[in-house]
Design a protein around this motif. Structure first.
Motif, PDB file in Angstrom:
ATOM      1  N   VAL A 196       0.846  -1.193   0.000  1.00  0.00           N
ATOM      2  CA  VAL A 196       0.000   0.000   0.000  1.00  0.00           C
ATOM      3  C   VAL A 196       0.882   1.244   0.000  1.00  0.00           C
ATOM      4  N   SER A 197       0.483   2.249  -0.746  1.00  0.00           N
ATOM      5  CA  SER A 197       1.242   3.493  -0.845  1.00  0.00           C
ATOM      6  C   SER A 197       0.277   4.668  -0.875  1.00  0.00           C
ATOM      7  N   THR A 198       0.830   5.862  -0.993  1.00  0.00           N
ATOM      8  CA  THR A 198       0.002   7.067  -1.021  1.00  0.00           C
ATOM      9  C   THR A 198      -0.973   7.041  -2.182  1.00  0.00           C
ATOM     10  N   HIS A 199      -0.583   6.417  -3.282  1.00  0.00           N
ATOM     11  CA  HIS A 199      -1.460   6.389  -4.451  1.00  0.00           C
ATOM     12  C   HIS A 199      -2.729   5.598  -4.173  1.00  0.00           C
ATOM     13  N   TRP A 200      -2.681   4.685  -3.219  1.00  0.00           N
ATOM     14  CA  TRP A 200      -3.894   3.951  -2.839  1.00  0.00           C
ATOM     15  C   TRP A 200      -4.913   4.904  -2.214  1.00  0.00           C
TER      16      TRP A 200
END
Length: 267
Positions: A196-200
Motif C-alpha cells: 500500500v502506498s500514497t497512491h492507494w
C-alpha cells in the motif's frame, strides 16, 4: 533486433522486489529512453525519420494495476496508526488528511506553498505532473491545520517556500513517504503485504467520489481535465469547481464556501 535483445536482457536483470512484475517496467523505460534519444537524433538530422529503429520495437504491454480503493476500516486503521506512532505523528496525520481530501499526488503536496493557500475560499493550488496547475477545495479544518503548520514550521514567513516541513524547519521530501509506509507496514501487516502506498489513498478518494457523484466530477476531482482516451463526450460533461467542492463537503462532513447544487439541480 539489438534494441529488442537489450530490452530482454534488462528485463531479466531487473531488481526483484515484493511488487515486481517480471521486469516489464524496466524494459518499457529502456525503450522509452531510446525513443527519446532517437527523436533528438532525427530532429538534429543524424538519423532519417523513416530509419528510426526504436519505433519498430513495441513496448511491453502494461499489466492491470494491483492498486485498489481501501475500505473505511482500512483507512481508519491507517489514520489511527499514523497518529499514534513515529517521530512526528502530527506531520503524518496532516499528510494523510491532505491526500484523503484532495486525492493529490505526493509531488503536488511537496510543492505546496503558503502563497498557494486561499484562506477565504478554502482552496489550495496544486502543481502536479505534466506542469498542470489547479485549485482544489479543502475543508475548513484542513485549511486551519495547513495554516497552523506553516506558522509553526515555516521558513521565516516566506510565502514562496515549501509549506510541509519537519519540526526543525527542514522541508519534507519523498523520503518521509517512504518512512511513513514502511512504519505503517510494520504495525499493519496488510499494508506491507499489499504494498500500500500514497497512491492507494488517491484511488480510495476518487472511487468514493465517482460512485456518488459520477465520472465527470471524479475526473475533475483528480485533475484529469486534459486529453484522454475517455471519449469525446468527456469534453462536454466537465464538472466545475463548485461540484468538486460539493463532493468534498460530503466527504469531509463539513460545509464548504463554494458548495452549491449543480446546474441541473440534481441532488
Amino acid at each position: 533486433m539489438e534494441i529488442k535483445q537489450l530490452a530482454e536482457r534488462i528485463k531479466g536483470q531487473a531488481v526483484v522486489r515484493s511488487n515486481s512484475r517480471g521486469g516489464r517496467t524496466a524494459a518499457e523505460n529502456l525503450i522509452t529512453a531510446l525513443r527519446c534519444i532517437y527523436r533528438y537524433a532525427v530532429a538534429d538530422g543524424h538519423v532519417a525519420e523513416d530509419a528510426n529503429p526504436s519505433l519498430r520495437v513495441p513496448k511491453p504491454r502494461r499489466l492491470a494495476s494491483t492498486r485498489r480503493a481501501l475500505c473505511d476500516t482500512q483507512l481508519a486503521e491507517l489514520v489511527a496508526t499514523a497518529g499514534m506512532t513515529g517521530n512526528d505523528p502530527q506531520l503524518d496525520s496532516l499528510l494523510l488528511r491532505l491526500h484523503t481530501e484532495t486525492a493529490c499526488r505526493p509531488g503536488g503536496a511537496l510543492v505546496l506553498r503558503p502563497i498557494g493557500l486561499d484562506r477565504t475560499q478554502c482552496l489550495i493550488r496544486l502543481r502536479e505532473k505534466g506542469e498542470t496547475v489547479r485549485w482544489q477545495p479543502v475543508s475548513p479544518t484542513l485549511m486551519h491545520h495547513l495554516i497552523a503548520h506553516g506558522d509553526e514550521r515555516g521558513a521565516n514567513g516566506d510565502a514562496h517556500s515549501q509549506l510541509l516541513r519537519y519540526r526543525n524547519g527542514q522541508p519534507v521530501t519523498r523520503r518521509r513517504y517512504d518512512y511513513l509506509w514502511q512504519r505503517l507496514g510494520k504495525h499493519l501487516p496488510w499494508v506491507a503485504t499489499q504494498q500500500v502506498s500514497t497512491h492507494w489513498i488517491r484511488y480510495t478518494t476518487l472511487t468514493w467520489v465517482e460512485r456518488r457523484f459520477g465520472y465527470a466530477v471524479a475526473r475533475a476531482y483528480a485533475g484529469h481535465n486534459g486529453r484522454s482516451n475517455a471519449g469525446t463526450t468527456s469534453t462536454y460533461v466537465r464538472a466545475d469547481l463548485n461540484e468538486v467542492a460539493r463532493a468534498l463537503a460530503l466527504l469531509a462532513g463539513e460545509a464548504h464556501r463554494l458548495e452549491t447544487t449543480n446546474q441541473l439541480g440534481v441532488e
